[in-house]
Design a protein around this motif. Structure first.
Motif, PDB file in Angstrom:
ATOM      1  N   GLN A  93     -11.998 -16.217  -6.915  1.00 29.49           N
ATOM      2  CA  GLN A  93     -12.231 -15.713  -5.571  1.00 29.49           C
ATOM      3  C   GLN A  93     -10.936 -15.422  -4.818  1.00 29.49           C
ATOM      4  O   GLN A  93     -10.974 -14.996  -3.666  1.00 29.49           O
ATOM      5  N   LEU A  94      -9.785 -15.639  -5.458  1.00 29.11           N
ATOM      6  CA  LEU A  94      -8.519 -15.371  -4.779  1.00 29.11           C
ATOM      7  C   LEU A  94      -8.372 -13.887  -4.493  1.00 29.11           C
ATOM      8  O   LEU A  94      -8.685 -13.053  -5.338  1.00 29.11           O
ATOM      9  N   PRO A  95      -7.874 -13.520  -3.292  1.00 25.82           N
ATOM     10  CA  PRO A  95      -7.650 -12.101  -2.980  1.00 25.82           C
ATOM     11  C   PRO A  95      -6.326 -11.628  -3.559  1.00 25.82           C
ATOM     12  O   PRO A  95      -5.277 -12.172  -3.245  1.00 25.82           O
ATOM     13  N   PHE A  96      -6.370 -10.627  -4.411  1.00 25.29           N
ATOM     14  CA  PHE A  96      -5.141 -10.130  -5.026  1.00 25.29           C
ATOM     15  C   PHE A  96      -4.784  -8.742  -4.492  1.00 25.29           C
ATOM     16  O   PHE A  96      -3.749  -8.557  -3.890  1.00 25.29           O
ATOM     17  N   LEU A 122       2.326 -18.612   0.911  1.00 28.41           N
ATOM     18  CA  LEU A 122       1.389 -18.703   2.030  1.00 28.41           C
ATOM     19  C   LEU A 122       2.071 -19.268   3.264  1.00 28.41           C
ATOM     20  O   LEU A 122       1.942 -18.729   4.371  1.00 28.41           O
ATOM     21  N   ALA A 123       2.797 -20.367   3.091  1.00 26.01           N
ATOM     22  CA  ALA A 123       3.497 -20.978   4.228  1.00 26.01           C
ATOM     23  C   ALA A 123       4.527 -20.013   4.811  1.00 26.01           C
ATOM     24  O   ALA A 123       4.678 -19.910   6.040  1.00 26.01           O
ATOM     25  N   LEU A 151       4.577  -4.919  11.745  1.00 20.94           N
ATOM     26  CA  LEU A 151       5.562  -5.567  10.880  1.00 20.94           C
ATOM     27  C   LEU A 151       4.989  -6.812  10.216  1.00 20.94           C
ATOM     28  O   LEU A 151       5.292  -7.113   9.064  1.00 20.94           O
ATOM     29  N   SER A 152       4.153  -7.537  10.930  1.00 24.09           N
ATOM     30  CA  SER A 152       3.518  -8.713  10.335  1.00 24.09           C
ATOM     31  C   SER A 152       2.558  -8.314   9.225  1.00 24.09           C
ATOM     32  O   SER A 152       2.501  -8.953   8.172  1.00 24.09           O
ATOM     33  N   SER A 153       1.809  -7.223   9.433  1.00 26.00           N
ATOM     34  CA  SER A 153       0.870  -6.757   8.410  1.00 26.00           C
ATOM     35  C   SER A 153       1.587  -6.240   7.177  1.00 26.00           C
ATOM     36  O   SER A 153       1.048  -6.309   6.067  1.00 26.00           O
ATOM     37  N   LEU A 154       2.794  -5.719   7.363  1.00 25.82           N
ATOM     38  CA  LEU A 154       3.532  -5.134   6.245  1.00 25.82           C
ATOM     39  C   LEU A 154       4.358  -6.157   5.481  1.00 25.82           C
ATOM     40  O   LEU A 154       5.225  -5.787   4.687  1.00 25.82           O
ATOM     41  N   GLN A 155       4.080  -7.445   5.693  1.00 21.94           N
ATOM     42  CA  GLN A 155       4.748  -8.466   4.876  1.00 21.94           C
ATOM     43  C   GLN A 155       4.406  -8.309   3.403  1.00 21.94           C
ATOM     44  O   GLN A 155       5.189  -8.705   2.534  1.00 21.94           O
ATOM     45  N   GLN A 156       3.257  -7.754   3.117  1.00 22.65           N
ATOM     46  CA  GLN A 156       2.817  -7.615   1.733  1.00 22.65           C
ATOM     47  C   GLN A 156       3.132  -6.241   1.159  1.00 22.65           C
ATOM     48  O   GLN A 156       2.495  -5.809   0.199  1.00 22.65           O
ATOM     49  N   SER A 157       4.107  -5.586   1.757  1.00 23.81           N
ATOM     50  CA  SER A 157       4.558  -4.287   1.258  1.00 23.81           C
ATOM     51  C   SER A 157       6.078  -4.261   1.267  1.00 23.81           C
ATOM     52  O   SER A 157       6.721  -4.979   2.025  1.00 23.81           O
ATOM     53  N   ALA A 158       6.632  -3.398   0.423  1.00 18.89           N
ATOM     54  CA  ALA A 158       8.089  -3.244   0.364  1.00 18.89           C
ATOM     55  C   ALA A 158       8.516  -2.323   1.496  1.00 18.89           C
ATOM     56  O   ALA A 158       8.737  -1.122   1.306  1.00 18.89           O
ATOM     57  N   ILE A 159       8.631  -2.864   2.687  1.00 15.23           N
ATOM     58  CA  ILE A 159       8.927  -2.084   3.875  1.00 15.23           C
ATOM     59  C   ILE A 159      10.372  -1.591   3.851  1.00 15.23           C
ATOM     60  O   ILE A 159      11.284  -2.293   3.410  1.00 15.23           O
ATOM     61  N   HIS A 160      10.567  -0.362   4.348  1.00 20.13           N
ATOM     62  CA  HIS A 160      11.888   0.259   4.371  1.00 20.13           C
ATOM     63  C   HIS A 160      12.107   0.870   5.747  1.00 20.13           C
ATOM     64  O   HIS A 160      11.269   1.640   6.226  1.00 20.13           O
ATOM     65  N   ILE A 279      14.636  -4.566 -10.838  1.00 22.99           N
ATOM     66  CA  ILE A 279      15.191  -5.597  -9.958  1.00 22.99           C
ATOM     67  C   ILE A 279      14.246  -5.900  -8.801  1.00 22.99           C
ATOM     68  O   ILE A 279      14.080  -7.049  -8.408  1.00 22.99           O
ATOM     69  N   HIS A 280      13.604  -4.883  -8.252  1.00 25.90           N
ATOM     70  CA  HIS A 280      12.748  -5.065  -7.080  1.00 25.90           C
ATOM     71  C   HIS A 280      11.272  -4.881  -7.397  1.00 25.90           C
ATOM     72  O   HIS A 280      10.480  -4.609  -6.503  1.00 25.90           O
ATOM     73  N   SER A 281      10.894  -5.023  -8.644  1.00 23.31           N
ATOM     74  CA  SER A 281       9.508  -4.729  -9.033  1.00 23.31           C
ATOM     75  C   SER A 281       8.507  -5.640  -8.334  1.00 23.31           C
ATOM     76  O   SER A 281       7.419  -5.190  -7.934  1.00 23.31           O
ATOM     77  N   ASP A 282       8.823  -6.908  -8.165  1.00 25.40           N
ATOM     78  CA  ASP A 282       7.875  -7.837  -7.537  1.00 25.40           C
ATOM     79  C   ASP A 282       7.633  -7.514  -6.073  1.00 25.40           C
ATOM     80  O   ASP A 282       6.589  -7.890  -5.515  1.00 25.40           O
ATOM     81  N   GLU A 283       8.573  -6.849  -5.420  1.00 25.33           N
ATOM     82  CA  GLU A 283       8.392  -6.500  -4.016  1.00 25.33           C
ATOM     83  C   GLU A 283       7.261  -5.499  -3.823  1.00 25.33           C
ATOM     84  O   GLU A 283       6.690  -5.401  -2.731  1.00 25.33           O
ATOM     85  N   HIS A 284       6.918  -4.761  -4.868  1.00 22.95           N
ATOM     86  CA  HIS A 284       5.908  -3.714  -4.757  1.00 22.95           C
ATOM     87  C   HIS A 284       4.510  -4.212  -5.110  1.00 22.95           C
ATOM     88  O   HIS A 284       3.546  -3.461  -4.989  1.00 22.95           O
ATOM     89  N   HIS A 285       4.381  -5.461  -5.549  1.00 27.41           N
ATOM     90  CA  HIS A 285       3.072  -6.035  -5.819  1.00 27.41           C
ATOM     91  C   HIS A 285       2.508  -6.592  -4.517  1.00 27.41           C
ATOM     92  O   HIS A 285       3.143  -7.429  -3.872  1.00 27.41           O
ATOM     93  N   THR A 286       1.324  -6.147  -4.135  1.00 32.76           N
ATOM     94  CA  THR A 286       0.790  -6.492  -2.819  1.00 32.76           C
ATOM     95  C   THR A 286       0.057  -7.824  -2.775  1.00 32.76           C
ATOM     96  O   THR A 286      -0.361  -8.237  -1.697  1.00 32.76           O
ATOM     97  N   ALA A 287      -0.128  -8.494  -3.889  1.00 27.92           N
ATOM     98  CA  ALA A 287      -0.789  -9.801  -3.859  1.00 27.92           C
ATOM     99  C   ALA A 287       0.018 -10.763  -2.986  1.00 27.92           C
ATOM    100  O   ALA A 287       1.254 -10.749  -3.014  1.00 27.92           O
ATOM    101  N   PRO A 288      -0.645 -11.604  -2.183  1.00 31.75           N
ATOM    102  CA  PRO A 288       0.076 -12.498  -1.272  1.00 31.75           C
ATOM    103  C   PRO A 288       1.087 -13.407  -1.961  1.00 31.75           C
ATOM    104  O   PRO A 288       2.082 -13.789  -1.339  1.00 31.75           O
ATOM    105  N   ILE A 289       0.862 -13.750  -3.222  1.00 33.43           N
ATOM    106  CA  ILE A 289       1.764 -14.673  -3.894  1.00 33.43           C
ATOM    107  C   ILE A 289       3.152 -14.064  -4.080  1.00 33.43           C
ATOM    108  O   ILE A 289       4.135 -14.780  -4.272  1.00 33.43           O
ATOM    109  N   TYR A 290       3.254 -12.725  -3.993  1.00 26.13           N
ATOM    110  CA  TYR A 290       4.554 -12.064  -4.140  1.00 26.13           C
ATOM    111  C   TYR A 290       5.321 -11.972  -2.823  1.00 26.13           C
ATOM    112  O   TYR A 290       6.395 -11.366  -2.797  1.00 26.13           O
ATOM    113  N   ASN A 291       4.812 -12.541  -1.761  1.00 31.59           N
ATOM    114  CA  ASN A 291       5.537 -12.498  -0.493  1.00 31.59           C
ATOM    115  C   ASN A 291       6.890 -13.188  -0.585  1.00 31.59           C
ATOM    116  O   ASN A 291       7.784 -12.934   0.215  1.00 31.59           O
TER     117      ASN A 291
END
Length: 552
Positions: A93-96, A122-123, A151-160, A279-291
């Motif tokens: 049930q985890l949101p990815f 998460l923290a 900006l808070s919503s875009l924590q799960q995106s590679a913002i530029h 080098i920055h591949s994980d930044e583009h994964h939108t799952a919360p665990i990649y924050n």
């Protein structure tokens, strides 16, 4: 990984082919069939074999063999259904929200293999949301509240964020861009909503766990049954929302005319970076665990936007219009800063958001942003408390289950916790090195690579891949450990004698007395209290900070 899967398939056959019966074995020892040495009491003291309730490890191997007790399907299915199956249901049930199934699978393996990383991300997300709201709280320029939400919503995106060519300045100052801010807030104003079926599943899992824990305290325990056992965003949807908003973004020209930015170039003030290498591949994964991977670049992007809003706020508070040749037009309660005060040429708008008297040169900017250390330390502390509070509780219960000490069960939990923490450490270091490798600023915010940044980038990739490999292995390990425990695979001389802990004095408690069972209540109660307390503290922290007060 393959070896573990083979073991998973083969261990039931191993249990059937080479099994022991410890009750029968103890009776043979008491009858003197195996000599007069090796009798022990439940504390490891030497006693006559006829009075033994436990036996030494050496005698156990000789008299009972090295195999486990027989596999009992009823016991296995009951414990599997009560403990492991609900856990797997929660994982599903985890949101990815990743862009493909493989990324979702990797996210799942990271969450199972390193709950420390999941708790840390998460923290960190909650702390970032609270930080940005507090950071912007004193600003009064139009769209500040919308900027915080975006900006808070875009924590799960590679913002530029791009400041050159007056892109950011125009986005903040021009009244024509008010629609950009308000529309993007609407398009991003969604979260991963739990469906009714998902909520029902989670509630049933929680209820099942509660009943299982209560049953473990109220059931009559015999030796045969004694066992020491946020928001998410969608990749495509967020990208589409930002691109849709950027179609109505305006930029100022030299003569003061506001035109659509799309008429000049494909660059935008705030955008989502697409693929930028390993080098920055994980930044583009939108799952919360990649924050965890986006923490450093996101913080710097936020600081860039904050400085621009701060300068604009200070100048507007001093009644200074963008065009210095114009008089300030006083606003009202509904519109404190009138559009006439926000118009000017490219040079004037650029100067309006620059740090007075001149903007800080890119080469002199901090690489690590503001307030990052305190947020990192607090998020790390909470993640470690949650990890070791829960895993430590399992180790505590297993440690005090006869024979006391570090053995197969407690050792399995210890290995899982250590590897979980190691994965988190490797990935945090990797994110710092990735950030460093791309931050040697030169002219106009462009970056050049040096030998040190190249080494940092290569090391970051190696650490990240090693951590993900460990996460996959640790996920398989924790499931196998549970299966081994439920199937009686651990009920063998070596495991039951706590050889790793007692070494040459190891002994196997076979006949557990009522006093031994009663002595298990304090560690069991303490373990449940420790795990529950740490979970409540973590959830309380999240719920306390998850909805910060936004600037007006």
């Amino acid at each position: 990984m393959v070896r573990n899967l083979l073991l998973l398939l083969l261990f039931p056959a191993t249990v059937v082919l080479a099994t022991v019966n410890f009750e029968t074995c103890l009776q043979e020892v008491r009858n003197g069939d195996w000599g007069l040495e090796g009798g022990r009491d439940n504390n490891g003291g030497i006693v006559n074999v006829s009075e033994a309730t436990a036996i030494s490890y050496d005698l156990c191997v000789v008299a009972c063999g090295t195999g486990p007790e027989p596999f009992v399907w009823n016991n296995f299915s009951q414990q599997f259904s009560a403990w492991l199956l609900p856990y797997l249901a929660l994982m599903s049930q985890l949101p990815f929200g990743a862009k493909n199934r493989l990324d979702n699978l990797v996210s799942l393996l990271l969450a199972v293999g390193s709950p420390t990383l999941a708790a840390y991300s998460l923290a960190l997300t909650v702390l970032n949301g609270h930080y940005i709201a507090h950071r912007f709280s004193h600003l009064t320029y139009p769209n500040v509240s919308n900027a915080v939400r975006i900006l808070s919503s875009l924590q799960q995106s590679a913002i530029h964020v791009i400041t050159e060519e007056a892109l950011l300045a125009s986005l903040i100052v021009l009244p024509e861009n008010d629609e950009w801010w308000s529309e993007l807030v609407v398009w991003l104003n969604y979260v991963h909503t739990w469906s009714i079926s998902a909520v029902a599943s989670i509630l049933w899992v929680i209820i099942a766990y509660v009943f299982t824990v209560v049953d473990s305290f109220t059931s009559v325990v015999t030796y045969s049954s004694l066992n020491s056992n946020g928001q998410a965003c969608d990749y495509e949807r967020v990208g589409a929302a930002v691109e849709r908003a950027n179609k109505i973004a305006y930029v100022v020209t030299h003569d003061g005319e506001a035109i659509l930015a799309s008429h000049l170039s494909t660059k935008r003030a705030i955008a989502i970076r697409r693929g930028s290498g390993d080098i920055h591949s994980d930044e583009h994964h939108t799952a919360p665990i990649y924050n965890y991977a986006r923490f450093l670049p996101w913080s710097m992007a936020v600081e860039t936007v904050y400085v621009a809003f701060r300068e604009a706020s200070e100048r507007s508070n001093s009644y200074r219009p963008v065009n210095g040749e114009m008089a300030w037009q006083k606003g009202d309660r509904m519109m404190p800063v009138r559009p006439e005060n926000r118009q000017g040429s490219l040079e004037q708008i650029t100067a309006y958001v620059k740090t007075y008297p001149v903007e800080i040169e890119p080469s002199k900017r901090s690489r690590w942003g503001r307030g990052m250390v305190s947020r990192f330390l607090l998020a790390s502390f909470l993640a470690l408390v949650l990890t070791w509070g829960t895993i430590g509780a399992a180790i505590l219960v297993a440690f005090y289950t006869p024979t006391k000490g570090i053995a197969c069960r407690s050792g399995s939990y210890l290995i899982y916790g250590v590897v979980s923490t190691l994965i988190w450490i490797l990935l945090v270091i990797s994110s710092a090195l990735s950030h460093y490798s791309s931050l040697v600023p030169t002219y106009k915010d462009r970056y050049q690579h040096t030998p040190s940044t190249r080494v940092a980038g290569i090391t970051a990739v190696i650490l990240r891949r090693a951590a993900k490999t460990l996460a996959a292995l640790n996920s398989a390990w924790v499931i196998l450990a549970c299966l081994f425990q439920f199937s009686s695979f651990y009920d063998r001389c070596w495991c039951n004698s706590s050889v790793f802990y007692w070494r040459e004095n190891a002994f196997n408690v076979i006949n557990v007395s009522p006093s031994d069972v009663a002595a298990l209540d304090p560690p069991w109660i303490g373990g449940v209290a420790l795990a529950s307390g740490c979970a409540v503290i973590f959830l309380g922290f999240v719920n306390l900070l998850i909805r910060p007060t936004l600037p007006t």
